[in-house]
Design a protein around this motif. Structure first.
Motif, PDB file in Angstrom:
ATOM      1  N   UNK A  31      43.427  27.164  46.502  1.00 26.09           N
ATOM      2  CA  UNK A  31      42.432  26.090  46.565  1.00 26.09           C
ATOM      3  C   UNK A  31      42.628  24.982  45.553  1.00 26.09           C
ATOM      4  N   UNK A  32      43.767  24.963  44.889  1.00 25.44           N
ATOM      5  CA  UNK A  32      44.008  23.894  43.909  1.00 25.44           C
ATOM      6  C   UNK A  32      44.584  22.652  44.579  1.00 25.44           C
ATOM      7  N   UNK A  33      44.183  21.515  44.078  1.00 23.70           N
ATOM      8  CA  UNK A  33      44.691  20.253  44.598  1.00 23.70           C
ATOM      9  C   UNK A  33      46.115  20.054  44.081  1.00 23.70           C
ATOM     10  N   UNK A  34      47.064  19.989  45.003  1.00 29.38           N
ATOM     11  CA  UNK A  34      48.477  19.887  44.611  1.00 29.38           C
ATOM     12  C   UNK A  34      48.922  18.428  44.558  1.00 29.38           C
ATOM     13  N   UNK A  35      48.305  17.607  45.362  1.00 29.47           N
ATOM     14  CA  UNK A  35      48.667  16.194  45.408  1.00 29.47           C
ATOM     15  C   UNK A  35      48.374  15.627  46.780  1.00 29.47           C
ATOM     16  N   UNK A  62      34.534  36.871  53.090  1.00 25.41           N
ATOM     17  CA  UNK A  62      35.036  35.692  53.802  1.00 25.41           C
ATOM     18  C   UNK A  62      35.714  34.690  52.865  1.00 25.41           C
ATOM     19  N   UNK A  63      35.801  35.058  51.586  1.00 22.44           N
ATOM     20  CA  UNK A  63      36.446  34.147  50.626  1.00 22.44           C
ATOM     21  C   UNK A  63      37.916  34.537  50.488  1.00 22.44           C
ATOM     22  N   UNK A  64      38.775  33.564  50.759  1.00 20.46           N
ATOM     23  CA  UNK A  64      40.220  33.806  50.637  1.00 20.46           C
ATOM     24  C   UNK A  64      40.623  33.759  49.157  1.00 20.46           C
ATOM     25  N   UNK A  65      40.332  32.650  48.508  1.00 14.84           N
ATOM     26  CA  UNK A  65      40.670  32.512  47.084  1.00 14.84           C
ATOM     27  C   UNK A  65      39.735  31.516  46.410  1.00 14.84           C
ATOM     28  N   UNK A  66      39.589  31.680  45.104  1.00 17.36           N
ATOM     29  CA  UNK A  66      38.825  30.705  44.326  1.00 17.36           C
ATOM     30  C   UNK A  66      39.738  30.136  43.247  1.00 17.36           C
ATOM     31  N   UNK A  67      39.929  28.835  43.313  1.00 16.95           N
ATOM     32  CA  UNK A  67      40.717  28.137  42.283  1.00 16.95           C
ATOM     33  C   UNK A  67      39.949  26.910  41.859  1.00 16.95           C
ATOM     34  N   UNK A  68      40.562  25.763  42.035  1.00 20.87           N
ATOM     35  CA  UNK A  68      39.849  24.504  41.773  1.00 20.87           C
ATOM     36  C   UNK A  68      38.828  24.248  42.874  1.00 20.87           C
ATOM     37  N   UNK A  69      39.016  24.926  44.003  1.00 27.51           N
ATOM     38  CA  UNK A  69      38.026  24.911  45.078  1.00 27.51           C
ATOM     39  C   UNK A  69      37.988  26.298  45.713  1.00 27.51           C
ATOM     40  N   UNK A  70      36.985  26.526  46.542  1.00 23.90           N
ATOM     41  CA  UNK A  70      36.848  27.826  47.202  1.00 23.90           C
ATOM     42  C   UNK A  70      37.410  27.700  48.625  1.00 23.90           C
ATOM     43  N   UNK A  71      38.385  28.536  48.929  1.00 22.16           N
ATOM     44  CA  UNK A  71      38.977  28.496  50.272  1.00 22.16           C
ATOM     45  C   UNK A  71      38.474  29.704  51.057  1.00 22.16           C
ATOM     46  N   UNK A  72      37.942  29.428  52.252  1.00 23.73           N
ATOM     47  CA  UNK A  72      37.389  30.503  53.065  1.00 23.73           C
ATOM     48  C   UNK A  72      38.414  31.021  54.075  1.00 23.73           C
ATOM     49  N   UNK A 124      31.785  28.602  38.805  1.00 24.51           N
ATOM     50  CA  UNK A 124      32.105  28.233  40.187  1.00 24.51           C
ATOM     51  C   UNK A 124      31.137  27.192  40.764  1.00 24.51           C
ATOM     52  N   UNK A 125      29.999  27.009  40.100  1.00 27.94           N
ATOM     53  CA  UNK A 125      29.011  26.041  40.602  1.00 27.94           C
ATOM     54  C   UNK A 125      29.603  24.638  40.645  1.00 27.94           C
ATOM     55  N   UNK A 126      29.396  23.996  41.774  1.00 23.42           N
ATOM     56  CA  UNK A 126      29.872  22.619  41.909  1.00 23.42           C
ATOM     57  C   UNK A 126      31.269  22.504  42.499  1.00 23.42           C
ATOM     58  N   UNK A 127      31.938  23.648  42.695  1.00 24.93           N
ATOM     59  CA  UNK A 127      33.284  23.587  43.288  1.00 24.93           C
ATOM     60  C   UNK A 127      33.195  23.231  44.771  1.00 24.93           C
ATOM     61  N   UNK A 128      34.217  22.550  45.265  1.00 23.27           N
ATOM     62  CA  UNK A 128      34.282  22.241  46.697  1.00 23.27           C
ATOM     63  C   UNK A 128      34.547  23.523  47.487  1.00 23.27           C
ATOM     64  N   UNK A 182      51.299  37.162  31.461  1.00 19.27           N
ATOM     65  CA  UNK A 182      50.211  38.021  31.937  1.00 19.27           C
ATOM     66  C   UNK A 182      49.346  37.294  32.971  1.00 19.27           C
ATOM     67  N   UNK A 183      48.943  36.074  32.645  1.00 23.06           N
ATOM     68  CA  UNK A 183      48.105  35.268  33.546  1.00 23.06           C
ATOM     69  C   UNK A 183      48.732  33.886  33.692  1.00 23.06           C
ATOM     70  N   UNK A 184      48.841  33.417  34.925  1.00 20.35           N
ATOM     71  CA  UNK A 184      49.296  32.022  35.098  1.00 20.35           C
ATOM     72  C   UNK A 184      48.423  31.360  36.149  1.00 20.35           C
ATOM     73  N   UNK A 185      47.215  31.044  35.751  1.00 20.94           N
ATOM     74  CA  UNK A 185      46.285  30.363  36.664  1.00 20.94           C
ATOM     75  C   UNK A 185      45.988  28.968  36.111  1.00 20.94           C
ATOM     76  N   UNK A 186      44.841  28.826  35.465  1.00 19.87           N
ATOM     77  CA  UNK A 186      44.491  27.516  34.898  1.00 19.87           C
ATOM     78  C   UNK A 186      45.446  27.174  33.758  1.00 19.87           C
TER      79      UNK A 186
END
Lengths: 150, 148
Positions: free
Chosen positions: A35-39, B127-137, B80-84, A137-141
């Motif tokens: 769900x991260x914005x890549x570009x 139903x949540x696939x992943x949570x990153x900068x946004x939540x993908x269902x 997570x509040x406010x994420x798309x 160990x972690x590579x997210x944010x």
């Protein structure tokens, strides 16, 4: 009305008006698996006459992503991977919370999305430290390491 | 080095960045909370920056006090509040308005739809696939509208 109609010369039966144009891809948002914005799509590339993939641009850095790694919808391009190239610029902390610096270079297996190591630099004048994937160990944010570095 | 010492002072904690398990910097530690009766530290307050409320983190959520940072042992659900919220095709459905968690795991999220009506619907974690900068269902997702 007649001006918008596309006359077709093709062995295929599909109406060209129902096909997507390469131009419509440009500027579309690209989202990674997590769900991260890549570009945004900067360009569409062909290999010979076959569609090969897209060039994604974010903050002046461009990444080519092969067609096997994404699906396209009207709203966005959804990747099936988290591109390792987006680790560049992330902060690195060791297991003791010590700030190691920022990722300056990604070392991959050829052009694949498999990470081998990252090069980390504390500042402009310091020498880069190579950290293999096995020590991450972690590579997210940001990146957190398994070991304590002296 | 501070981390080698068994006893540290408030100076070793205050002003340091708090980092969650995703490696995200949540903010800077601005307060230490001490139980007056037991004379023990009970938690810290993190300044999350402009327009964001301060976050209290109990001692049980602190993994360790590091050299340059304070590591937390969990990701705060409020983050997570406010994420798309995007569907599997990348369509924007709305924003996370609330998170229900149980035993530190997200059970469901409340999504506020974009638009004037601001309707809300629930998304169970399955139903949540992943949570990153946004939540993908996931593709399987079907919205359950919350009655007003």
């Amino acid at each position: 009305m007649l001006k918008n109609k596309i006359r077709s010369i093709s062995s295929g039966k599909k109406d060209p008006a129902l096909m997507e144009s390469a131009r419509s891809y440009i500027g579309r948002k690209v989202v990674s698996k997590s769900g991260n914005f890549v570009g945004k799509v900067y360009d569409v590339r062909f290999s010979g006459s076959v569609f090969a993939g897209i060039v994604v641009m974010k903050k002046l850095s461009k990444v080519f992503i092969g067609k096997e790694f994404f699906s396209v919808s009207r709203d966005a391009v959804m990747l099936s991977i988290n591109p390792v190239t987006s680790l560049e610029g992330k902060q690195v902390f060791d297991a003791d919370g010590k700030r190691m610096g920022k990722v300056t270079e990604i070392i991959r297996k050829g052009n694949s999305n498999t990470l081998e190591a990252v090069m980390v630099k504390k500042n402009l004048y310091s020498s880069a430290v190579k950290i293999p994937k096995s020590e991450i160990s972690v590579s997210k944010k940001n990146i957190i390491l398994k070991k304590v570095y002296r | 080095m501070a981390s080698k010492k068994k006893i540290i002072t408030s100076d070793d904690i205050l002003g340091k960045e708090a980092v969650d398990t995703d490696g995200e910097i949540l903010g800077v530690v601005m307060k230490l909370h001490i139980d007056k009766e037991n004379k023990k530290m009970v938690g810290i307050t993190i300044d999350q920056g402009f327009m964001k409320p301060d976050l209290f983190v109990g001692m049980s959520y602190i993994k360790n006090f590091g050299v340059d940072t304070v590591f937390l042992s969990r990701v705060p659900a409020d983050k997570f509040k406010g994420l798309d919220v995007l569907d599997s095709k990348g369509k924007l459905l709305g924003k996370v308005a609330g998170v229900k968690s149980q035993r530190h795991k997200v059970v469901e999220i409340i999504v506020s739809k974009k638009g004037i009506t601001r309707d809300r619907f629930l998304v169970p974690s399955k139903h949540i696939e992943e949570i990153g900068e946004s939540v993908v269902l996931k593709k399987s997702f079907k919205a359950v509208k919350i009655e007003k």
